[in-house]
Design a protein around this motif. Structure first.
Motif, PDB file in Angstrom:
ATOM      1  N   ILE A 232     -26.396   9.378  29.924  1.00 34.52           N
ATOM      2  CA  ILE A 232     -26.350   8.249  30.865  1.00 34.52           C
ATOM      3  C   ILE A 232     -26.668   8.738  32.279  1.00 34.52           C
ATOM      4  CG2 ILE A 232     -24.759   6.648  32.017  1.00 34.52           C
ATOM      5  CD1 ILE A 232     -23.454   6.222  29.276  1.00 34.52           C
ATOM      6  N   GLY A 233     -26.082   9.849  32.678  1.00 36.00           N
ATOM      7  CA  GLY A 233     -26.338  10.399  34.009  1.00 36.00           C
ATOM      8  C   GLY A 233     -27.781  10.834  34.186  1.00 36.00           C
ATOM      9  N   LEU A 234     -28.325  11.513  33.189  1.00 40.67           N
ATOM     10  CA  LEU A 234     -29.718  11.938  33.269  1.00 40.67           C
ATOM     11  C   LEU A 234     -30.671  10.750  33.259  1.00 40.67           C
ATOM     12  CD1 LEU A 234     -29.834  15.087  30.971  1.00 40.67           C
ATOM     13  CD2 LEU A 234     -30.088  14.984  33.455  1.00 40.67           C
ATOM     14  N   SER A 235     -30.376   9.748  32.453  1.00 42.33           N
ATOM     15  CA  SER A 235     -31.219   8.548  32.403  1.00 42.33           C
ATOM     16  C   SER A 235     -31.220   7.834  33.750  1.00 42.33           C
ATOM     17  CB  SER A 235     -30.738   7.596  31.317  1.00 42.33           C
ATOM     18  OG  SER A 235     -30.821   8.199  30.064  1.00 42.33           O
ATOM     19  N   PHE A 236     -30.062   7.757  34.372  1.00 43.21           N
ATOM     20  CA  PHE A 236     -29.963   7.128  35.688  1.00 43.21           C
ATOM     21  C   PHE A 236     -30.806   7.881  36.714  1.00 43.21           C
ATOM     22  CE2 PHE A 236     -27.801   7.175  39.846  1.00 43.21           C
ATOM     23  CZ  PHE A 236     -28.029   5.863  40.216  1.00 43.21           C
ATOM     24  N   LEU A 237     -30.650   9.200  36.768  1.00 41.90           N
ATOM     25  CA  LEU A 237     -31.398   9.997  37.739  1.00 41.90           C
ATOM     26  C   LEU A 237     -32.898   9.938  37.474  1.00 41.90           C
ATOM     27  CD1 LEU A 237     -29.085  13.124  38.037  1.00 41.90           C
ATOM     28  CD2 LEU A 237     -29.380  11.273  39.693  1.00 41.90           C
ATOM     29  N   TYR A 238     -33.291   9.888  36.209  1.00 37.58           N
ATOM     30  CA  TYR A 238     -34.708   9.791  35.864  1.00 37.58           C
ATOM     31  C   TYR A 238     -35.258   8.413  36.233  1.00 37.58           C
ATOM     32  CZ  TYR A 238     -39.008  10.107  33.168  1.00 37.58           C
ATOM     33  OH  TYR A 238     -40.326  10.117  32.792  1.00 37.58           O
ATOM     34  N   ALA A 239     -34.471   7.383  35.995  1.00 34.62           N
ATOM     35  CA  ALA A 239     -34.918   6.012  36.274  1.00 34.62           C
ATOM     36  C   ALA A 239     -35.140   5.774  37.766  1.00 34.62           C
ATOM     37  CB  ALA A 239     -33.910   5.007  35.730  1.00 34.62           C
ATOM     38  N   VAL A 240     -34.344   6.388  38.608  1.00 29.81           N
ATOM     39  CA  VAL A 240     -34.516   6.206  40.051  1.00 29.81           C
ATOM     40  C   VAL A 240     -35.479   7.235  40.643  1.00 29.81           C
ATOM     41  CG1 VAL A 240     -32.320   5.035  40.417  1.00 29.81           C
ATOM     42  CG2 VAL A 240     -32.424   7.507  40.617  1.00 29.81           C
ATOM     43  N   GLY A 241     -36.025   8.110  39.801  1.00 28.16           N
ATOM     44  CA  GLY A 241     -37.065   9.036  40.238  1.00 28.16           C
ATOM     45  C   GLY A 241     -36.579  10.272  40.950  1.00 28.16           C
ATOM     46  N   ILE A 242     -35.367  10.693  40.689  1.00 25.27           N
ATOM     47  CA  ILE A 242     -34.831  11.874  41.373  1.00 25.27           C
ATOM     48  C   ILE A 242     -35.090  13.154  40.586  1.00 25.27           C
ATOM     49  CG2 ILE A 242     -32.716  12.988  42.196  1.00 25.27           C
ATOM     50  CD1 ILE A 242     -31.673  10.199  42.845  1.00 25.27           C
ATOM     51  N   VAL A 243     -34.910  13.103  39.270  1.00 24.09           N
ATOM     52  CA  VAL A 243     -35.085  14.302  38.455  1.00 24.09           C
ATOM     53  C   VAL A 243     -36.192  14.084  37.432  1.00 24.09           C
ATOM     54  CG1 VAL A 243     -32.687  15.043  38.673  1.00 24.09           C
ATOM     55  CG2 VAL A 243     -33.362  13.698  36.705  1.00 24.09           C
ATOM     56  N   ASP A 244     -36.633  15.200  36.908  1.00 27.32           N
ATOM     57  CA  ASP A 244     -37.566  15.202  35.791  1.00 27.32           C
ATOM     58  C   ASP A 244     -37.066  16.280  34.840  1.00 27.32           C
ATOM     59  OD1 ASP A 244     -39.660  14.362  34.281  1.00 27.32           O
ATOM     60  OD2 ASP A 244     -41.225  15.162  35.591  1.00 27.32           O
ATOM     61  N   PHE A 245     -37.427  16.175  33.595  1.00 26.27           N
ATOM     62  CA  PHE A 245     -36.976  17.194  32.654  1.00 26.27           C
ATOM     63  C   PHE A 245     -37.994  17.383  31.554  1.00 26.27           C
ATOM     64  CE2 PHE A 245     -34.809  13.179  31.886  1.00 26.27           C
ATOM     65  CZ  PHE A 245     -35.139  12.895  30.572  1.00 26.27           C
ATOM     66  N   GLU A 246     -37.958  18.569  30.989  1.00 27.55           N
ATOM     67  CA  GLU A 246     -38.813  18.923  29.871  1.00 27.55           C
ATOM     68  C   GLU A 246     -38.007  19.849  28.986  1.00 27.55           C
ATOM     69  OE1 GLU A 246     -42.669  21.650  29.362  1.00 27.55           O
ATOM     70  OE2 GLU A 246     -42.892  20.009  30.789  1.00 27.55           O
ATOM     71  N   GLU A 247     -37.882  19.463  27.734  1.00 25.07           N
ATOM     72  CA  GLU A 247     -37.071  20.179  26.763  1.00 25.07           C
ATOM     73  C   GLU A 247     -35.655  20.358  27.309  1.00 25.07           C
ATOM     74  OE1 GLU A 247     -39.193  23.634  25.484  1.00 25.07           O
ATOM     75  OE2 GLU A 247     -40.875  22.439  24.774  1.00 25.07           O
ATOM     76  N   ALA A 248     -35.196  21.582  27.517  1.00 25.33           N
ATOM     77  CA  ALA A 248     -33.809  21.793  27.954  1.00 25.33           C
ATOM     78  C   ALA A 248     -33.685  22.070  29.448  1.00 25.33           C
ATOM     79  CB  ALA A 248     -33.188  22.943  27.174  1.00 25.33           C
ATOM     80  N   MET A 249     -34.777  21.970  30.189  1.00 25.12           N
ATOM     81  CA  MET A 249     -34.750  22.279  31.610  1.00 25.12           C
ATOM     82  C   MET A 249     -34.851  21.007  32.452  1.00 25.12           C
ATOM     83  SD  MET A 249     -34.289  25.431  31.365  1.00 25.12           S
ATOM     84  CE  MET A 249     -34.388  26.016  33.011  1.00 25.12           C
ATOM     85  N   ILE A 250     -34.068  20.966  33.528  1.00 22.84           N
ATOM     86  CA  ILE A 250     -34.008  19.802  34.420  1.00 22.84           C
ATOM     87  C   ILE A 250     -34.290  20.304  35.835  1.00 22.84           C
ATOM     88  CG2 ILE A 250     -32.520  17.981  35.320  1.00 22.84           C
ATOM     89  CD1 ILE A 250     -30.859  18.458  32.707  1.00 22.84           C
ATOM     90  N   TRP A 251     -35.052  19.519  36.604  1.00 22.78           N
ATOM     91  CA  TRP A 251     -35.319  19.882  37.987  1.00 22.78           C
ATOM     92  C   TRP A 251     -35.418  18.632  38.842  1.00 22.78           C
ATOM     93  CZ3 TRP A 251     -38.791  20.382  34.036  1.00 22.78           C
ATOM     94  CH2 TRP A 251     -39.949  19.617  34.122  1.00 22.78           C
ATOM     95  N   VAL A 252     -35.191  18.814  40.129  1.00 23.84           N
ATOM     96  CA  VAL A 252     -35.276  17.715  41.085  1.00 23.84           C
ATOM     97  C   VAL A 252     -36.726  17.592  41.518  1.00 23.84           C
ATOM     98  CG1 VAL A 252     -34.551  16.901  43.359  1.00 23.84           C
ATOM     99  CG2 VAL A 252     -32.923  18.079  41.891  1.00 23.84           C
ATOM    100  N   LYS A 253     -37.246  16.368  41.512  1.00 26.09           N
ATOM    101  CA  LYS A 253     -38.623  16.137  41.952  1.00 26.09           C
ATOM    102  C   LYS A 253     -38.718  16.378  43.450  1.00 26.09           C
ATOM    103  CE  LYS A 253     -40.082  12.624  38.679  1.00 26.09           C
ATOM    104  NZ  LYS A 253     -40.576  11.247  38.574  1.00 26.09           N
ATOM    105  N   LYS A 254     -39.848  16.895  43.876  1.00 28.53           N
ATOM    106  CA  LYS A 254     -40.055  17.161  45.298  1.00 28.53           C
ATOM    107  C   LYS A 254     -41.098  16.256  45.852  1.00 28.53           C
ATOM    108  CE  LYS A 254     -38.266  21.641  44.994  1.00 28.53           C
ATOM    109  NZ  LYS A 254     -37.809  22.700  45.605  1.00 28.53           N
TER     110      LYS A 254
END
Length: 75
Positions: free
Chosen positions: A53-75
């Motif tokens: 839920i937390g990751l989906s929220f951050l992804y939906a508002v465009g703050i983070v991106d992720f691939e496989e097991a790694m997560i990073w903040v978009k710049k």
């Protein structure tokens, strides 16, 4: 409006805040989902559902991106 602390701790915004706090604390470009899961357990969030839920929220508002097991903040 009265909201209990347990309801706030399970909200997407609070969980997203905790995820961002962990990414900032690690001070790296990418953070493993396992590290974030461990950090959430220390603040009392144990379920994988809350993590998603937390990751989906951050992804939906465009703050983070992720691939496989790694997560990073978009710049």
């Amino acid at each position: 409006m009265i909201v209990s602390s347990s309801m706030l701790r399970s909200s997407a915004m609070y969980i997203g805040y905790q995820i961002l706090k962990e990414i900032q604390k690690e001070n790296t470009d990418r953070v493993s989902i396992y590290d974030i899961s461990k950090a959430l357990k220390t603040v009392g969030i144990f379920g994988s559902r809350q993590l998603m839920i937390g990751l989906s929220f951050l992804y939906a508002v465009g703050i983070v991106d992720f691939e496989e097991a790694m997560i990073w903040v978009k710049k």
